[in-house]
Design a protein around this motif. Sequence first.
Motif, mmCIF file in Angstrom:
data_model
loop_
_atom_site.group_PDB
_atom_site.id
_atom_site.type_symbol
_atom_site.label_atom_id
_atom_site.label_comp_id
_atom_site.label_asym_id
_atom_site.label_seq_id
_atom_site.Cartn_x
_atom_site.Cartn_y
_atom_site.Cartn_z
ATOM 1 N N GLY A 1 -63.561 74.965 57.760
ATOM 2 C CA GLY A 1 -63.621 74.251 59.035
ATOM 3 C C GLY A 1 -62.743 73.017 59.038
ATOM 4 N N GLY A 2 -62.782 72.306 60.149
ATOM 5 C CA GLY A 2 -61.964 71.111 60.268
ATOM 6 C C GLY A 2 -60.517 71.446 60.548
ATOM 7 N N ASP A 3 -59.639 70.489 60.297
ATOM 8 C CA ASP A 3 -58.224 70.663 60.614
ATOM 9 C C ASP A 3 -57.361 70.553 59.361
ATOM 10 O OD1 ASP A 3 -58.643 68.003 60.137
ATOM 11 O OD2 ASP A 3 -57.566 67.274 61.913
ATOM 12 N N LEU A 4 -57.799 71.185 58.273
ATOM 13 C CA LEU A 4 -57.033 71.144 57.034
ATOM 14 C C LEU A 4 -55.661 71.769 57.226
ATOM 15 C CD1 LEU A 4 -59.662 72.186 54.321
ATOM 16 C CD2 LEU A 4 -58.747 69.903 54.749
ATOM 17 N N ALA A 5 -54.635 71.099 56.728
ATOM 18 C CA ALA A 5 -53.297 71.671 56.679
ATOM 19 C C ALA A 5 -53.163 72.491 55.398
ATOM 20 C CB ALA A 5 -52.254 70.556 56.707
ATOM 21 N N VAL A 6 -52.089 73.263 55.295
ATOM 22 C CA VAL A 6 -51.851 74.038 54.083
ATOM 23 C C VAL A 6 -50.404 73.830 53.653
ATOM 24 C CG1 VAL A 6 -51.375 76.147 55.420
ATOM 25 C CG2 VAL A 6 -51.999 76.322 52.993
ATOM 26 N N MET A 7 -50.219 73.542 52.366
ATOM 27 C CA MET A 7 -48.897 73.281 51.805
ATOM 28 C C MET A 7 -48.376 74.555 51.158
ATOM 29 S SD MET A 7 -47.841 70.227 49.129
ATOM 30 C CE MET A 7 -48.238 68.908 50.277
ATOM 31 N N LEU A 8 -47.198 75.015 51.624
ATOM 32 C CA LEU A 8 -46.694 76.319 51.214
ATOM 33 C C LEU A 8 -45.178 76.294 51.030
ATOM 34 C CD1 LEU A 8 -48.663 78.456 53.820
ATOM 35 C CD2 LEU A 8 -49.164 78.347 51.364
ATOM 36 N N LEU A 9 -44.687 77.294 50.293
ATOM 37 C CA LEU A 9 -43.254 77.512 50.169
ATOM 38 C C LEU A 9 -42.741 78.106 51.481
ATOM 39 C CD1 LEU A 9 -41.084 77.312 47.840
ATOM 40 C CD2 LEU A 9 -41.336 79.793 47.629
ATOM 41 N N PRO A 10 -41.687 77.535 52.066
ATOM 42 C CA PRO A 10 -41.190 78.055 53.349
ATOM 43 C C PRO A 10 -40.782 79.523 53.247
ATOM 44 C CG PRO A 10 -40.186 75.932 52.840
ATOM 45 C CD PRO A 10 -40.924 76.364 51.605
ATOM 46 N N GLY A 11 -41.002 80.253 54.343
ATOM 47 C CA GLY A 11 -40.522 81.622 54.439
ATOM 48 C C GLY A 11 -41.460 82.699 53.951
ATOM 49 N N GLY A 12 -42.577 82.325 53.360
ATOM 50 C CA GLY A 12 -43.494 83.317 52.820
ATOM 51 C C GLY A 12 -44.453 83.873 53.862
ATOM 52 N N VAL A 13 -45.119 84.978 53.518
ATOM 53 C CA VAL A 13 -46.044 85.592 54.473
ATOM 54 C C VAL A 13 -47.245 84.691 54.736
ATOM 55 C CG1 VAL A 13 -45.323 87.937 53.926
ATOM 56 C CG2 VAL A 13 -47.231 86.929 52.667
ATOM 57 N N ALA A 14 -47.615 83.845 53.776
ATOM 58 C CA ALA A 14 -48.741 82.929 54.000
ATOM 59 C C ALA A 14 -48.432 81.952 55.132
ATOM 60 C CB ALA A 14 -49.074 82.171 52.723
ATOM 61 N N VAL A 15 -47.177 81.573 55.266
ATOM 62 C CA VAL A 15 -46.786 80.686 56.366
ATOM 63 C C VAL A 15 -47.065 81.374 57.700
ATOM 64 C CG1 VAL A 15 -44.850 79.522 57.489
ATOM 65 C CG2 VAL A 15 -45.046 79.483 54.989
ATOM 66 N N HIS A 16 -46.706 82.641 57.783
ATOM 67 C CA HIS A 16 -46.948 83.408 59.012
ATOM 68 C C HIS A 16 -48.436 83.454 59.337
ATOM 69 C CE1 HIS A 16 -46.928 86.653 61.955
ATOM 70 N NE2 HIS A 16 -47.779 87.311 61.186
ATOM 71 N N HIS A 17 -49.263 83.760 58.330
ATOM 72 C CA HIS A 17 -50.704 83.865 58.566
ATOM 73 C C HIS A 17 -51.296 82.512 58.954
ATOM 74 C CE1 HIS A 17 -51.102 88.034 57.497
ATOM 75 N NE2 HIS A 17 -50.557 87.846 56.312
ATOM 76 N N ALA A 18 -50.821 81.447 58.325
ATOM 77 C CA ALA A 18 -51.339 80.109 58.643
ATOM 78 C C ALA A 18 -50.968 79.708 60.067
ATOM 79 C CB ALA A 18 -50.798 79.094 57.648
ATOM 80 N N GLU A 19 -49.736 79.919 60.435
ATOM 81 C CA GLU A 19 -49.299 79.558 61.791
ATOM 82 C C GLU A 19 -50.012 80.403 62.836
ATOM 83 O OE1 GLU A 19 -45.071 79.964 61.475
ATOM 84 O OE2 GLU A 19 -44.808 77.874 60.803
ATOM 85 N N LYS A 20 -50.230 81.674 62.531
ATOM 86 C CA LYS A 20 -50.963 82.551 63.448
ATOM 87 C C LYS A 20 -52.387 82.043 63.656
ATOM 88 C CE LYS A 20 -52.154 87.438 64.136
ATOM 89 N NZ LYS A 20 -52.073 88.799 63.542
ATOM 90 N N ALA A 21 -52.957 81.447 62.612
ATOM 91 C CA ALA A 21 -54.313 80.901 62.691
ATOM 92 C C ALA A 21 -54.349 79.509 63.319
ATOM 93 C CB ALA A 21 -54.931 80.851 61.299
ATOM 94 N N GLY A 22 -53.191 78.984 63.694
ATOM 95 C CA GLY A 22 -53.131 77.669 64.325
ATOM 96 C C GLY A 22 -53.191 76.510 63.354
ATOM 97 N N MET A 23 -52.920 76.761 62.088
ATOM 98 C CA MET A 23 -52.974 75.713 61.081
ATOM 99 C C MET A 23 -51.636 75.003 60.951
ATOM 100 S SD MET A 23 -55.048 77.838 58.153
ATOM 101 C CE MET A 23 -54.994 76.481 56.998
ATOM 102 N N MET A 24 -51.690 73.721 60.611
ATOM 103 C CA MET A 24 -50.471 72.985 60.292
ATOM 104 C C MET A 24 -49.972 73.408 58.918
ATOM 105 S SD MET A 24 -49.880 68.875 59.819
ATOM 106 C CE MET A 24 -48.299 68.264 59.208
ATOM 107 N N VAL A 25 -48.699 73.743 58.830
ATOM 108 C CA VAL A 25 -48.086 74.108 57.555
ATOM 109 C C VAL A 25 -47.191 72.966 57.094
ATOM 110 C CG1 VAL A 25 -46.507 75.690 56.384
ATOM 111 C CG2 VAL A 25 -48.165 76.586 58.033
ATOM 112 N N ILE A 26 -47.421 72.502 55.875
ATOM 113 C CA ILE A 26 -46.557 71.506 55.251
ATOM 114 C C ILE A 26 -45.563 72.277 54.378
ATOM 115 C CG2 ILE A 26 -46.427 69.489 53.748
ATOM 116 C CD1 ILE A 26 -49.425 69.019 54.397
ATOM 117 N N ALA A 27 -44.337 72.389 54.839
ATOM 118 C CA ALA A 27 -43.315 73.089 54.068
ATOM 119 C C ALA A 27 -42.950 72.253 52.845
ATOM 120 C CB ALA A 27 -42.084 73.335 54.929
ATOM 121 N N GLU A 28 -42.911 72.914 51.701
ATOM 122 C CA GLU A 28 -42.742 72.186 50.440
ATOM 123 C C GLU A 28 -41.479 72.609 49.701
ATOM 124 O OE1 GLU A 28 -45.567 71.054 46.653
ATOM 125 O OE2 GLU A 28 -45.611 73.119 47.363
#
Length: 252
Positions: free
Chosen positions: A137-164
């Motif tokens: 819950g809450g508004d946790l962001a997720v720190m990820l390597l740019p271009g990966g499938v996890a970025v797609h899933h996070a953005e689809k879920a409305g999460m902020m992605v911190i590109a690292e």
Amino acid sequence: MATIDLNADLGETTAGNPVADDASMIKLVSSANIACGFHAGDPHDIARTVESAAERGVTVGAHVGYRDAAGFGRRFMEYAPNELADEVLYQIGALEALARKHGTTIRYVKPHGALYNAIVHHEEQAQAVIDGIRAFGGDLAVMLLPGGVAVHHAEKAGMMVIAEAFADRNYNPDGTLVSRRDPAAVITDPDLVAGRVLQLAEQGTITAVDGTELKVDAMSVCVHGDSPGSVAMTQSIVDRLRDRGIEIRSSL
């Protein structure tokens, strides 16, 4: 960039055996990826790192990983997706309890080691990690390597992605990290590392192991606390950035 977030993997001391100088690193970074006990760290030492981060106003992130202390979380593991999601949620909850005790809170999640690399391309594990974070819950962001499938899933879920991006790791020409099984995986020269971070901050590029110039739109740069001479390396980065008027500040 006028500002850049500098993060480090900390809180990995287990049974009194440190792998990084957390006290020194906390003074230099703006974000701390703090272990949650699965790949490394024990409750007391994790709590001490959280306390230090809180005292210095350093942003706290949950550094979740595979349940693999023997391999330091750097070995790929097969998981049922629901089990991986539960373990991600469990780790976040444990660290949040310690954070609240010391007057701070978790602001983001960064997967560790083999899990971080796996979810660049592993669809099921990427979705499981995002599901575990969302369950907290809450508004946790997720720190990820740019271009990966996890970025797609996070953005689809409305999460902020911190590109690292990584200060002290070499890159393959496709933008993935050179495997730690390769002797060229980690860069240990402080001047070289500082120059790479400055290049990233000023030009938005990083040089791959074969000389390819990669365009990297990174919000945060990681320096590994367990790398040889990590404190001197991080100080070199800080000095180089400040000399060019670039402020070190959390992206959150």
